[in-house]
Design a protein around this motif. Structure first.
Motif, PDB file in Angstrom:
ATOM      1  N   ASN A  21      -3.305   1.660   4.836  1.00 37.05           N
ATOM      2  CA  ASN A  21      -3.303   0.314   4.258  1.00 37.05           C
ATOM      3  C   ASN A  21      -3.959  -0.717   5.176  1.00 37.05           C
ATOM      4  O   ASN A  21      -3.963  -1.901   4.862  1.00 37.05           O
ATOM      5  CB  ASN A  21      -1.876  -0.133   3.933  1.00 37.05           C
ATOM      6  N   ILE A  22      -4.511  -0.260   6.287  1.00 36.45           N
ATOM      7  CA  ILE A  22      -5.181  -1.161   7.226  1.00 36.45           C
ATOM      8  C   ILE A  22      -6.361  -1.852   6.551  1.00 36.45           C
ATOM      9  O   ILE A  22      -6.775  -2.931   6.973  1.00 36.45           O
ATOM     10  CB  ILE A  22      -5.619  -0.397   8.505  1.00 36.45           C
ATOM     11  N   THR A  23      -6.862  -1.277   5.474  1.00 42.57           N
ATOM     12  CA  THR A  23      -7.985  -1.883   4.744  1.00 42.57           C
ATOM     13  C   THR A  23      -7.576  -3.213   4.096  1.00 42.57           C
ATOM     14  O   THR A  23      -8.431  -4.023   3.765  1.00 42.57           O
ATOM     15  CB  THR A  23      -8.507  -0.922   3.655  1.00 42.57           C
ATOM     16  N   LYS A  24      -6.271  -3.456   3.934  1.00 39.12           N
ATOM     17  CA  LYS A  24      -5.786  -4.714   3.362  1.00 39.12           C
ATOM     18  C   LYS A  24      -6.169  -5.914   4.223  1.00 39.12           C
ATOM     19  O   LYS A  24      -6.213  -7.037   3.736  1.00 39.12           O
ATOM     20  CB  LYS A  24      -4.263  -4.698   3.218  1.00 39.12           C
ATOM     21  N   LEU A  25      -6.422  -5.670   5.498  1.00 43.69           N
ATOM     22  CA  LEU A  25      -6.751  -6.776   6.397  1.00 43.69           C
ATOM     23  C   LEU A  25      -8.115  -7.381   6.089  1.00 43.69           C
ATOM     24  O   LEU A  25      -8.392  -8.506   6.487  1.00 43.69           O
ATOM     25  CB  LEU A  25      -6.709  -6.318   7.853  1.00 43.69           C
ATOM     26  N   GLY A  26      -8.951  -6.635   5.407  1.00 43.47           N
ATOM     27  CA  GLY A  26     -10.267  -7.137   5.036  1.00 43.47           C
ATOM     28  C   GLY A  26     -11.101  -7.508   6.241  1.00 43.47           C
ATOM     29  O   GLY A  26     -11.336  -6.698   7.123  1.00 43.47           O
ATOM     30  N   GLY A  27     -11.519  -8.770   6.323  1.00 38.95           N
ATOM     31  CA  GLY A  27     -12.395  -9.227   7.399  1.00 38.95           C
ATOM     32  C   GLY A  27     -11.664  -9.635   8.668  1.00 38.95           C
ATOM     33  O   GLY A  27     -12.293 -10.092   9.612  1.00 38.95           O
ATOM     34  N   LYS A  28     -10.348  -9.522   8.689  1.00 38.15           N
ATOM     35  CA  LYS A  28      -9.597  -9.908   9.881  1.00 38.15           C
ATOM     36  C   LYS A  28      -9.973  -8.997  11.042  1.00 38.15           C
ATOM     37  O   LYS A  28     -10.338  -7.839  10.865  1.00 38.15           O
ATOM     38  CB  LYS A  28      -8.086  -9.816   9.636  1.00 38.15           C
ATOM     39  N   ASP A  29      -9.861  -9.522  12.258  1.00 35.78           N
ATOM     40  CA  ASP A  29     -10.192  -8.774  13.466  1.00 35.78           C
ATOM     41  C   ASP A  29      -9.158  -7.670  13.691  1.00 35.78           C
ATOM     42  O   ASP A  29      -7.987  -7.941  13.954  1.00 35.78           O
ATOM     43  CB  ASP A  29     -10.246  -9.721  14.659  1.00 35.78           C
ATOM     44  N   LEU A  30      -9.595  -6.438  13.577  1.00 33.96           N
ATOM     45  CA  LEU A  30      -8.707  -5.286  13.693  1.00 33.96           C
ATOM     46  C   LEU A  30      -8.176  -5.124  15.114  1.00 33.96           C
ATOM     47  O   LEU A  30      -7.005  -4.790  15.308  1.00 33.96           O
ATOM     48  CB  LEU A  30      -9.457  -4.015  13.258  1.00 33.96           C
ATOM     49  N   GLY A  31      -9.007  -5.388  16.101  1.00 37.63           N
ATOM     50  CA  GLY A  31      -8.571  -5.298  17.494  1.00 37.63           C
ATOM     51  C   GLY A  31      -7.472  -6.302  17.793  1.00 37.63           C
ATOM     52  O   GLY A  31      -6.482  -5.981  18.458  1.00 37.63           O
ATOM     53  N   GLU A  32      -7.638  -7.522  17.283  1.00 32.61           N
ATOM     54  CA  GLU A  32      -6.612  -8.548  17.471  1.00 32.61           C
ATOM     55  C   GLU A  32      -5.309  -8.121  16.805  1.00 32.61           C
ATOM     56  O   GLU A  32      -4.228  -8.273  17.376  1.00 32.61           O
ATOM     57  CB  GLU A  32      -7.089  -9.875  16.896  1.00 32.61           C
ATOM     58  N   VAL A  57       1.783  -7.831   5.347  1.00 33.65           N
ATOM     59  CA  VAL A  57       1.478  -7.075   6.562  1.00 33.65           C
ATOM     60  C   VAL A  57       2.732  -6.556   7.260  1.00 33.65           C
ATOM     61  O   VAL A  57       2.616  -5.761   8.185  1.00 33.65           O
ATOM     62  CB  VAL A  57       0.649  -7.915   7.567  1.00 33.65           C
ATOM     63  N   LYS A  58       3.914  -6.967   6.825  1.00 27.59           N
ATOM     64  CA  LYS A  58       5.139  -6.554   7.515  1.00 27.59           C
ATOM     65  C   LYS A  58       5.284  -5.037   7.539  1.00 27.59           C
ATOM     66  O   LYS A  58       5.565  -4.454   8.595  1.00 27.59           O
ATOM     67  CB  LYS A  58       6.353  -7.194   6.859  1.00 27.59           C
ATOM     68  N   SER A  59       5.085  -4.370   6.417  1.00 29.57           N
ATOM     69  CA  SER A  59       5.207  -2.911   6.396  1.00 29.57           C
ATOM     70  C   SER A  59       4.095  -2.258   7.202  1.00 29.57           C
ATOM     71  O   SER A  59       4.296  -1.232   7.850  1.00 29.57           O
ATOM     72  CB  SER A  59       5.220  -2.375   4.963  1.00 29.57           C
ATOM     73  N   LEU A  60       2.906  -2.868   7.194  1.00 28.32           N
ATOM     74  CA  LEU A  60       1.792  -2.354   7.979  1.00 28.32           C
ATOM     75  C   LEU A  60       2.085  -2.481   9.477  1.00 28.32           C
ATOM     76  O   LEU A  60       1.854  -1.551  10.250  1.00 28.32           O
ATOM     77  CB  LEU A  60       0.508  -3.103   7.617  1.00 28.32           C
ATOM     78  N   VAL A  61       2.628  -3.625   9.872  1.00 27.66           N
ATOM     79  CA  VAL A  61       3.005  -3.839  11.277  1.00 27.66           C
ATOM     80  C   VAL A  61       4.060  -2.815  11.691  1.00 27.66           C
ATOM     81  O   VAL A  61       3.966  -2.195  12.757  1.00 27.66           O
ATOM     82  CB  VAL A  61       3.516  -5.279  11.500  1.00 27.66           C
ATOM     83  N   ASN A  62       5.066  -2.620  10.853  1.00 29.52           N
ATOM     84  CA  ASN A  62       6.122  -1.642  11.163  1.00 29.52           C
ATOM     85  C   ASN A  62       5.556  -0.230  11.282  1.00 29.52           C
ATOM     86  O   ASN A  62       5.975   0.544  12.151  1.00 29.52           O
ATOM     87  CB  ASN A  62       7.233  -1.691  10.117  1.00 29.52           C
ATOM     88  N   SER A  63       4.614   0.117  10.418  1.00 25.34           N
ATOM     89  CA  SER A  63       3.999   1.451  10.473  1.00 25.34           C
ATOM     90  C   SER A  63       3.242   1.650  11.782  1.00 25.34           C
ATOM     91  O   SER A  63       3.358   2.701  12.425  1.00 25.34           O
ATOM     92  CB  SER A  63       3.040   1.655   9.305  1.00 25.34           C
ATOM     93  N   TYR A  64       2.471   0.644  12.184  1.00 27.94           N
ATOM     94  CA  TYR A  64       1.698   0.777  13.427  1.00 27.94           C
ATOM     95  C   TYR A  64       2.588   0.706  14.659  1.00 27.94           C
ATOM     96  O   TYR A  64       2.318   1.357  15.662  1.00 27.94           O
ATOM     97  CB  TYR A  64       0.550  -0.235  13.479  1.00 27.94           C
TER      98      TYR A  64
END
Length: 195
Positions: A21-32, A57-64
């Motif tokens: 689901n990281i693709t949900k971030l779109g143009g956001k800086d992935l490294g950041e 992004v809460k579930s995405l943050v928890n997954s990472y």
């Protein structure tokens, strides 16, 4: 050291659920994003969910967070991390950025994992002082003549090391003897573990 190949299936089951689901971030800086997740994991600062607007992004943050914990706890190498991200459905270009983030912050995450696993409580001893008092009498007994150890323990919280709390422990000779026997057993157990 456990066989890493035997841990990989376990790792996949535990934390690869939402990694794609990281693709949900779109143009956001992935490294950041990766470094913000690691900052939260290490307790440095909370993840700024508001910065990502309407995205869930809460579930995405928890997954990472879970993924990074498992990577460090299982001591995975770069190729293994990339392989796990690929198995989780993350594109190769994004996998490299996410992998580089955890490798660059490996020491921080490892230190936090060690602190979490070894902490019995949040407070820890920073100093102590002791005195022997001889109790000659009390309001109920005219002649006691009993010695007592007054032990002042100074403890602090890791989140606020400037705040020191004093804990006073009063021990009779029998209680002190029992405490010393317990400490002897603890020391023997530690020595046995070192061998």
């Amino acid at each position: 050291m456990p066989d890493v190949q035997s841990l990989l299936p376990q790792l996949s089951k535990l934390s690869l659920g939402n990694l794609s689901n990281i693709t949900k971030l779109g143009g956001k800086d992935l490294g950041e994003f990766a470094h913000l997740v690691i900052d939260e994991l290490c307790g440095l600062k909370a993840f700024p969910i508001a910065q990502y607007g309407d995205l869930d992004v809460k579930s995405l943050v928890n997954s990472y967070r879970a993924f990074y914990k498992q990577v460090v706890n299982n001591d995975l190498k770069k190729e293994q991390i990339l392989s796990e991200l690929k198995n989780g459905g993350v594109a190769e270009d994004k996998s490299i950025v996410l992998c580089d983030a955890i490798i660059s912050r490996w020491g921080d995450v490892r230190k936090e994992a060690i602190n979490n696993s070894s902490a019995i409580g949040n407070t820890h001893l920073v100093d102590f002082d002791w005195k022997i008092h001889l109790v000659l009498s009390s309001d109920k007994i005219a002649n006691v003549q009993q010695s007592k150890l007054l032990l002042n323990l100074y403890v602090t919280e890791p989140l606020d090391p400037t705040k020191r709390e004093e804990v006073l422990v009063e021990l009779t000779k029998e209680e002190l003897d029992q405490l010393l026997v317990t400490f002897g057993k603890i020391n023997q157990t530690i020595q046995d573990l070192k061998v």
